[in-house]
Motif scaffolding. Structure first.
Motif, PDB file in Angstrom:
ATOM      1  N   SER A 237      22.826  11.270  29.932  1.00 37.73           N
ATOM      2  CA  SER A 237      23.492  10.354  30.858  1.00 37.73           C
ATOM      3  C   SER A 237      25.007  10.510  30.820  1.00 37.73           C
ATOM      4  CB  SER A 237      23.110   8.907  30.534  1.00 37.73           C
ATOM      5  OG  SER A 237      23.558   8.541  29.233  1.00 37.73           O
ATOM      6  N   ARG A 238      25.521  11.161  29.765  1.00 35.64           N
ATOM      7  CA  ARG A 238      26.971  11.313  29.612  1.00 35.64           C
ATOM      8  C   ARG A 238      27.427  12.766  29.662  1.00 35.64           C
ATOM      9  NH1 ARG A 238      25.446   7.291  25.858  1.00 35.64           N
ATOM     10  NH2 ARG A 238      26.446   5.275  26.293  1.00 35.64           N
ATOM     11  N   MET A 239      26.498  13.711  29.490  1.00 36.99           N
ATOM     12  CA  MET A 239      26.879  15.115  29.417  1.00 36.99           C
ATOM     13  C   MET A 239      25.976  15.940  30.327  1.00 36.99           C
ATOM     14  SD  MET A 239      27.575  15.505  25.298  1.00 36.99           S
ATOM     15  CE  MET A 239      28.872  16.741  25.518  1.00 36.99           C
ATOM     16  N   ARG A 240      26.461  17.127  30.681  1.00 32.52           N
ATOM     17  CA  ARG A 240      25.700  18.032  31.532  1.00 32.52           C
ATOM     18  C   ARG A 240      25.269  19.256  30.727  1.00 32.52           C
ATOM     19  NH1 ARG A 240      29.026  19.631  36.635  1.00 32.52           N
ATOM     20  NH2 ARG A 240      30.618  20.020  35.054  1.00 32.52           N
ATOM     21  N   SER A 241      24.116  19.780  31.073  1.00 30.68           N
ATOM     22  CA  SER A 241      23.623  21.003  30.441  1.00 30.68           C
ATOM     23  C   SER A 241      24.260  22.214  31.107  1.00 30.68           C
ATOM     24  CB  SER A 241      22.102  21.089  30.570  1.00 30.68           C
ATOM     25  OG  SER A 241      21.648  22.397  30.285  1.00 30.68           O
ATOM     26  N   ALA A 242      24.874  23.086  30.310  1.00 30.01           N
ATOM     27  CA  ALA A 242      25.473  24.300  30.862  1.00 30.01           C
ATOM     28  C   ALA A 242      24.409  25.180  31.513  1.00 30.01           C
ATOM     29  CB  ALA A 242      26.195  25.069  29.756  1.00 30.01           C
ATOM     30  N   GLN A 243      23.202  25.188  30.969  1.00 32.39           N
ATOM     31  CA  GLN A 243      22.141  26.010  31.537  1.00 32.39           C
ATOM     32  C   GLN A 243      21.741  25.510  32.911  1.00 32.39           C
ATOM     33  OE1 GLN A 243      20.997  28.794  30.353  1.00 32.39           O
ATOM     34  NE2 GLN A 243      19.384  29.141  31.843  1.00 32.39           N
ATOM     35  N   GLU A 244      21.640  24.207  33.078  1.00 30.09           N
ATOM     36  CA  GLU A 244      21.253  23.669  34.372  1.00 30.09           C
ATOM     37  C   GLU A 244      22.344  23.852  35.415  1.00 30.09           C
ATOM     38  OE1 GLU A 244      20.029  19.645  33.972  1.00 30.09           O
ATOM     39  OE2 GLU A 244      18.341  20.100  32.647  1.00 30.09           O
ATOM     40  N   VAL A 245      23.592  23.780  34.988  1.00 33.32           N
ATOM     41  CA  VAL A 245      24.702  23.880  35.938  1.00 33.32           C
ATOM     42  C   VAL A 245      25.025  25.330  36.276  1.00 33.32           C
ATOM     43  CG1 VAL A 245      27.167  23.392  36.281  1.00 33.32           C
ATOM     44  CG2 VAL A 245      25.696  21.696  35.170  1.00 33.32           C
ATOM     45  N   ALA A 246      24.975  26.216  35.279  1.00 37.22           N
ATOM     46  CA  ALA A 246      25.491  27.575  35.497  1.00 37.22           C
ATOM     47  C   ALA A 246      24.609  28.652  34.902  1.00 37.22           C
ATOM     48  CB  ALA A 246      26.901  27.676  34.904  1.00 37.22           C
ATOM     49  N   GLY A 247      23.342  28.370  34.693  1.00 34.61           N
ATOM     50  CA  GLY A 247      22.451  29.348  34.087  1.00 34.61           C
ATOM     51  C   GLY A 247      21.606  30.093  35.096  1.00 34.61           C
ATOM     52  N   ASP A 248      20.733  30.943  34.576  1.00 35.06           N
ATOM     53  CA  ASP A 248      19.802  31.721  35.382  1.00 35.06           C
ATOM     54  C   ASP A 248      18.427  31.586  34.737  1.00 35.06           C
ATOM     55  OD1 ASP A 248      18.417  33.454  36.965  1.00 35.06           O
ATOM     56  OD2 ASP A 248      19.383  35.275  36.229  1.00 35.06           O
ATOM     57  N   GLY A 249      17.563  30.765  35.310  1.00 37.27           N
ATOM     58  CA  GLY A 249      16.254  30.550  34.732  1.00 37.27           C
ATOM     59  C   GLY A 249      16.246  29.389  33.752  1.00 37.27           C
ATOM     60  N   PHE A 250      15.156  29.288  33.010  1.00 35.15           N
ATOM     61  CA  PHE A 250      14.978  28.167  32.091  1.00 35.15           C
ATOM     62  C   PHE A 250      15.733  28.361  30.775  1.00 35.15           C
ATOM     63  CE2 PHE A 250      11.452  27.662  34.972  1.00 35.15           C
ATOM     64  CZ  PHE A 250      11.322  26.287  35.103  1.00 35.15           C
ATOM     65  N   GLY A 251      16.048  29.584  30.412  1.00 37.73           N
ATOM     66  CA  GLY A 251      16.786  29.829  29.175  1.00 37.73           C
ATOM     67  C   GLY A 251      16.027  29.393  27.936  1.00 37.73           C
TER      68      GLY A 251
END
Length: 356
Positions: free
Chosen positions: A298-312
């Motif tokens: 609720s306070r932070m963003r996932s780098a993978q969801e914002v700028a990744g490729d696939g599920f990682g």
């Protein structure tokens, strides 16, 4: 004298000709227009609807019995594997109802995870961060340190550092990283200066605060720290954490007590963090779909969801099934997110570039 039987009247003759043969489209339309295909495969139809409802209403699945809700959310992306299996069954049974019912789980899955199928990475970035659970049973810490150095990280976080492997990591990484801190089983190496270093208490089972002996034990087994990285663009607060394990137990179900307690404590620490730019690196032993991490997501963003490729996916390294290692950010923008080369650990490293 033989008699030739009279030919059938014209009206009784079966008409032939291309104009009377139904085309493939017509045959399919006629088959689907009959009620029978919709009555076939009721179990398949019900299964498709239940699959879609489980994904759609997963936040409402209670945790009272064996942490079922968290377990479902941990494997939620894999529910999509059921769709082609059900579709194959529906086609084999020629069940139009099951095919139509599958539209629900397909729509829900794409809404939840479709964005992860796209490559959202962008070039550039001010800082590269890497996090890795190096594994207590890692047979070759020296090789692991060299692989991580080759990743190009400016800031490198390690979790599950053993007392035996610690001198090896410190010696190898000192060649590239001038600044470092190790508290308990977690450590941070940086090309840039570190300051304001302190442990973060995510466990409360070692005794009361204020007792010198218990404080020493807490520091020895510390699993989270906080430090400030001084950059040319200003200070960056960096948290490194290794939350408790999550295990499936036949008696207790999905056991996550220690992990959930740590997640809540870490969420409180991040909420109280005064710095505007914050990065959290670590092995959280859970996926971000799990409700246990709501205080963080609720306070932070996932780098993978914002700028990744696939599920990682990161664990287990030999055949990754879940992403339990994360880079979370606040106040900075992820430009790319990826997994560096595998090491001797049972986890894959995670990396991200961020910009101001």
């Amino acid at each position: 004298m033989s008699r030739t039987p009279p030919s059938a009247p014209p009206a009784a003759r079966k008409p032939v000709g291309p104009q009377t043969r139904p085309t493939g489209v017509r045959r399919a339309f006629r088959a689907l227009s009959r009620p029978e295909p919709y009555r076939r495969g009721p179990v398949l139809t019900a299964s498709a609807l239940l699959l879609g409802l489980a994904m759609l209403l997963h936040p409402r699945i209670p945790n009272r019995i064996g942490n079922l809700g968290s377990l479902v959310e941990t494997v939620l992306p894999w529910f999509g594997v059921c769709v082609p299996l059900l579709l194959a069954g529906a086609l084999w049974r020629r069940s139009a109802g099951a095919v139509v019912a599958l539209l629900l789980p397909v729509s829900v899955w794409l809404n939840l995870f479709g964005g992860l199928l796209l490559d959202k990475s962008q070039p550039g970035g001010d800082l590269t961060v890497v996090s890795h659970n190096v594994g207590a049973g890692n047979p070759d810490p020296v090789r692991t340190a060299r692989v991580l150095t080759a990743s190009g990280a400016d800031v490198l976080a390690l979790e599950e550092i053993t007392s035996r492997a610690r001198p090896l990591y410190e010696r190898e990484l000192a060649k590239t990283y001038r600044y470092r801190t190790v508290l308990g089983t977690v450590g941070l190496w940086s090309r840039l200066p570190l300051s304001d270093i302190r442990p973060v208490d995510i466990e409360t089972d070692y005794g009361p605060l204020g007792d010198a002996k218990s404080d020493a034990v807490k520091l020895t087994y510390n699993r989270a720290l906080r430090a400030t990285v001084t950059t040319a663009r200003g200070p960056l607060a960096v948290y490194v954490a290794h939350l408790g394990s999550a295990r499936v137990n036949p008696r207790a179900g999905f056991w996550t007590d220690s992990r959930d307690r740590g997640a809540r404590a870490l969420g409180r620490a991040v909420a109280a963090e005064p710095a505007g730019r914050v990065v959290l690196l670590g092995d959280l032993n859970g996926t971000l779909d799990d409700r246990a991490f709501a205080s963080l997501t609720s306070r932070m963003r996932s780098a993978q969801e914002v700028a990744g490729d696939g599920f990682g996916l990161t664990w287990p390294a030999a055949f990754p099934l879940v992403r339990i290692d994360h880079v979370l950010v606040r106040g900075v923008t992820p430009r790319s997110s990826w997994s560096p080369a595998a090491t001797g650990s049972d986890h894959l490293p995670v990396a991200a570039t961020i910009s101001w």
